[in-house]
Design a protein around this motif. Structure first.
Motif, PDB file in Angstrom:
ATOM      1  N   TYR A 151      11.812  -5.257  -4.854  1.00 14.78           N
ATOM      2  CA  TYR A 151      10.428  -5.191  -4.363  1.00 14.78           C
ATOM      3  C   TYR A 151       9.363  -5.637  -5.371  1.00 14.78           C
ATOM      4  N   PHE A 152       9.709  -5.772  -6.635  1.00 19.35           N
ATOM      5  CA  PHE A 152       8.702  -6.084  -7.641  1.00 19.35           C
ATOM      6  C   PHE A 152       8.608  -7.593  -7.855  1.00 19.35           C
ATOM      7  N   VAL A 157       6.255 -15.129   2.069  1.00 15.41           N
ATOM      8  CA  VAL A 157       6.417 -14.975   3.514  1.00 15.41           C
ATOM      9  C   VAL A 157       5.782 -13.673   4.016  1.00 15.41           C
ATOM     10  N   LEU A 158       5.882 -12.619   3.249  1.00 15.33           N
ATOM     11  CA  LEU A 158       5.361 -11.315   3.688  1.00 15.33           C
ATOM     12  C   LEU A 158       3.838 -11.261   3.614  1.00 15.33           C
ATOM     13  N   PRO A 159       3.216 -10.532   4.523  1.00 14.87           N
ATOM     14  CA  PRO A 159       1.751 -10.396   4.480  1.00 14.87           C
ATOM     15  C   PRO A 159       1.286  -9.633   3.228  1.00 14.87           C
ATOM     16  N   HIS A 160       0.057  -9.924   2.841  1.00 15.04           N
ATOM     17  CA  HIS A 160      -0.531  -9.326   1.645  1.00 15.04           C
ATOM     18  C   HIS A 160      -0.507  -7.802   1.701  1.00 15.04           C
ATOM     19  N   ASN A 161      -0.943  -7.213   2.821  1.00 17.48           N
ATOM     20  CA  ASN A 161      -1.049  -5.746   2.891  1.00 17.48           C
ATOM     21  C   ASN A 161       0.317  -5.061   2.789  1.00 17.48           C
ATOM     22  N   LEU A 162       1.366  -5.677   3.327  1.00 20.62           N
ATOM     23  CA  LEU A 162       2.709  -5.100   3.246  1.00 20.62           C
ATOM     24  C   LEU A 162       3.211  -5.103   1.802  1.00 20.62           C
ATOM     25  N   GLN A 163       2.972  -6.204   1.122  1.00 18.65           N
ATOM     26  CA  GLN A 163       3.385  -6.270  -0.288  1.00 18.65           C
ATOM     27  C   GLN A 163       2.570  -5.308  -1.139  1.00 18.65           C
ATOM     28  N   TYR A 164       1.298  -5.181  -0.824  1.00 16.00           N
ATOM     29  CA  TYR A 164       0.441  -4.256  -1.565  1.00 16.00           C
ATOM     30  C   TYR A 164       0.939  -2.817  -1.395  1.00 16.00           C
ATOM     31  N   GLU A 165       1.338  -2.462  -0.171  1.00 14.72           N
ATOM     32  CA  GLU A 165       1.885  -1.119   0.084  1.00 14.72           C
ATOM     33  C   GLU A 165       3.186  -0.901  -0.685  1.00 14.72           C
ATOM     34  N   ARG A 166       3.982  -1.942  -0.810  1.00 11.37           N
ATOM     35  CA  ARG A 166       5.211  -1.840  -1.598  1.00 11.37           C
ATOM     36  C   ARG A 166       4.906  -1.507  -3.050  1.00 11.37           C
ATOM     37  N   TYR A 167       3.911  -2.169  -3.611  1.00 11.67           N
ATOM     38  CA  TYR A 167       3.570  -1.925  -5.022  1.00 11.67           C
ATOM     39  C   TYR A 167       3.000  -0.522  -5.215  1.00 11.67           C
ATOM     40  N   ILE A 168       2.235  -0.065  -4.242  1.00  9.31           N
ATOM     41  CA  ILE A 168       1.740   1.318  -4.306  1.00  9.31           C
ATOM     42  C   ILE A 168       2.924   2.293  -4.252  1.00  9.31           C
ATOM     43  N   TRP A 169       3.883   1.992  -3.389  1.00 14.32           N
ATOM     44  CA  TRP A 169       5.071   2.852  -3.278  1.00 14.32           C
ATOM     45  C   TRP A 169       5.860   2.854  -4.591  1.00 14.32           C
ATOM     46  N   LEU A 170       6.047   1.675  -5.186  1.00  9.09           N
ATOM     47  CA  LEU A 170       6.753   1.591  -6.468  1.00  9.09           C
ATOM     48  C   LEU A 170       6.022   2.394  -7.546  1.00  9.09           C
ATOM     49  N   TYR A 171       4.703   2.269  -7.563  1.00  8.50           N
ATOM     50  CA  TYR A 171       3.919   2.975  -8.579  1.00  8.50           C
ATOM     51  C   TYR A 171       3.910   4.485  -8.342  1.00  8.50           C
ATOM     52  N   SER A 172       3.742   4.908  -7.100  1.00  8.82           N
ATOM     53  CA  SER A 172       3.684   6.351  -6.810  1.00  8.82           C
ATOM     54  C   SER A 172       5.031   7.043  -7.039  1.00  8.82           C
ATOM     55  N   ASN A 173       6.117   6.294  -6.907  1.00  7.70           N
ATOM     56  CA  ASN A 173       7.445   6.858  -7.193  1.00  7.70           C
ATOM     57  C   ASN A 173       7.869   6.648  -8.640  1.00  7.70           C
ATOM     58  N   LYS A 174       6.959   6.089  -9.461  1.00  8.80           N
ATOM     59  CA  LYS A 174       7.176   5.881 -10.897  1.00  8.80           C
ATOM     60  C   LYS A 174       8.303   4.896 -11.197  1.00  8.80           C
ATOM     61  N   TYR A 175       8.478   3.912 -10.306  1.00  8.79           N
ATOM     62  CA  TYR A 175       9.428   2.849 -10.586  1.00  8.79           C
ATOM     63  C   TYR A 175       8.777   1.762 -11.438  1.00  8.79           C
ATOM     64  N   ILE A 176       7.455   1.702 -11.381  1.00  7.35           N
ATOM     65  CA  ILE A 176       6.694   0.820 -12.277  1.00  7.35           C
ATOM     66  C   ILE A 176       5.569   1.652 -12.892  1.00  7.35           C
ATOM     67  N   ASN A 177       5.084   1.215 -14.058  1.00  8.81           N
ATOM     68  CA  ASN A 177       3.986   1.949 -14.693  1.00  8.81           C
ATOM     69  C   ASN A 177       2.629   1.391 -14.247  1.00  8.81           C
ATOM     70  N   GLU A 178       1.567   2.000 -14.711  1.00 11.24           N
ATOM     71  CA  GLU A 178       0.222   1.626 -14.267  1.00 11.24           C
ATOM     72  C   GLU A 178      -0.132   0.195 -14.664  1.00 11.24           C
ATOM     73  N   ASN A 179       0.260  -0.203 -15.861  1.00  7.66           N
ATOM     74  CA  ASN A 179      -0.026  -1.543 -16.335  1.00  7.66           C
ATOM     75  C   ASN A 179       0.675  -2.593 -15.459  1.00  7.66           C
ATOM     76  N   GLU A 180       1.943  -2.352 -15.160  1.00  3.31           N
ATOM     77  CA  GLU A 180       2.686  -3.285 -14.296  1.00  3.31           C
ATOM     78  C   GLU A 180       2.067  -3.344 -12.904  1.00  3.31           C
ATOM     79  N   TYR A 181       1.623  -2.196 -12.417  1.00  2.00           N
ATOM     80  CA  TYR A 181       0.987  -2.145 -11.097  1.00  2.00           C
ATOM     81  C   TYR A 181      -0.284  -2.993 -11.072  1.00  2.00           C
ATOM     82  N   GLU A 182      -1.118  -2.852 -12.089  1.00  2.00           N
ATOM     83  CA  GLU A 182      -2.379  -3.619 -12.150  1.00  2.00           C
ATOM     84  C   GLU A 182      -2.101  -5.123 -12.242  1.00  2.00           C
ATOM     85  N   VAL A 183      -1.124  -5.500 -13.046  1.00  4.29           N
ATOM     86  CA  VAL A 183      -0.799  -6.920 -13.231  1.00  4.29           C
ATOM     87  C   VAL A 183      -0.282  -7.529 -11.927  1.00  4.29           C
TER      88      VAL A 183
END
Length: 199
Positions: A151-152, A157-183
């Motif tokens: 997911y990272f 092909v995927l819509p912007h909002n769906l990918q954005y929700e994926r990154y929020i999910w990755l960040y909220s579950n601590k699979y990525i850190n805040e810096n990676e999320y912002e980038v």
């Protein structure tokens, strides 16, 4: 690290192997005799410990052995006309090892369960506790690597909002850190041209 774990406890056996996207499980325990694969994404970051099951087969075997020996002893004493005291002494010598074997084989071990779509539990004793805990940590590490790999990334092909929700999910579950999320969020906005500040 080793991606395999084998647990042997009395006549029970468990085998686990972490593959790229799943865990191969082979259980031959008092509860289950199963083989299957569990996808890494079906495993939750949650566990609990419960008492293990009694090994009923061994207990039945010892009970049968004791009753047969007791019957043979009774027949021998009756046919040889032994004194009653000899019968009591022989019975006590037969009975004490039987009690010891039953107590030893009815001790319940613990099981450490991970919540998942299928049974995922480990026979958990004092001897193998560190090994099981290390393997569980490895499962969670491999799960993080799996989610990051899947997911990272920016998918055109995927819509912007769906990918954005994926990154929020990755960040909220601590699979990525805040810096990676912002980038990745900035890269996504730049890719889809949704950020008017980018020239």
């Amino acid at each position: 690290m080793i991606n395999k774990l084998e647990i042997k406890y009395r006549n029970q056996k468990q085998s686990f192997e972490i593959l790229d996207e799943e865990i191969r499980v082979d259980l031959s325990t008092a509860k289950h005799k199963l083989k299957y694969n569990i996808p890494l994404e079906d495993i939750e970051n949650s566990w609990f410990i419960e008492k293990g099951s009694l090994d009923k087969t061994t207990v039945r075997l010892y009970t049968s052995l004791f009753l047969n020996l007791f019957l043979i002893l009774c027949l021998v004493v009756l046919f040889n006309k032994a004194p009653p005291l000899a019968f009591k002494i022989l019975c006590s010598f037969l009975f004490l090892p039987f009690i010891f074997m039953i107590i030893k084989n009815t001790e319940e071990c613990e099981e450490k369960h991970l919540r998942s779509s299928k049974h995922l539990y480990f026979i958990y004793t004092k001897k193998n506790a560190a090994e099981v805990d290390a393997f569980i940590e490895l499962v969670y590490q491999k799960q993080i690597e799996f989610f990051r790999k899947k997911y990272f990334l920016i998918d055109p092909v995927l819509p912007h909002n769906l990918q954005y929700e994926r990154y929020i999910w990755l960040y909220s579950n601590k699979y990525i850190n805040e810096n990676e999320y912002e980038v990745i969020k900035e890269d996504l906005d730049r890719y889809f041209n949704f950020n008017p500040n980018i020239i």
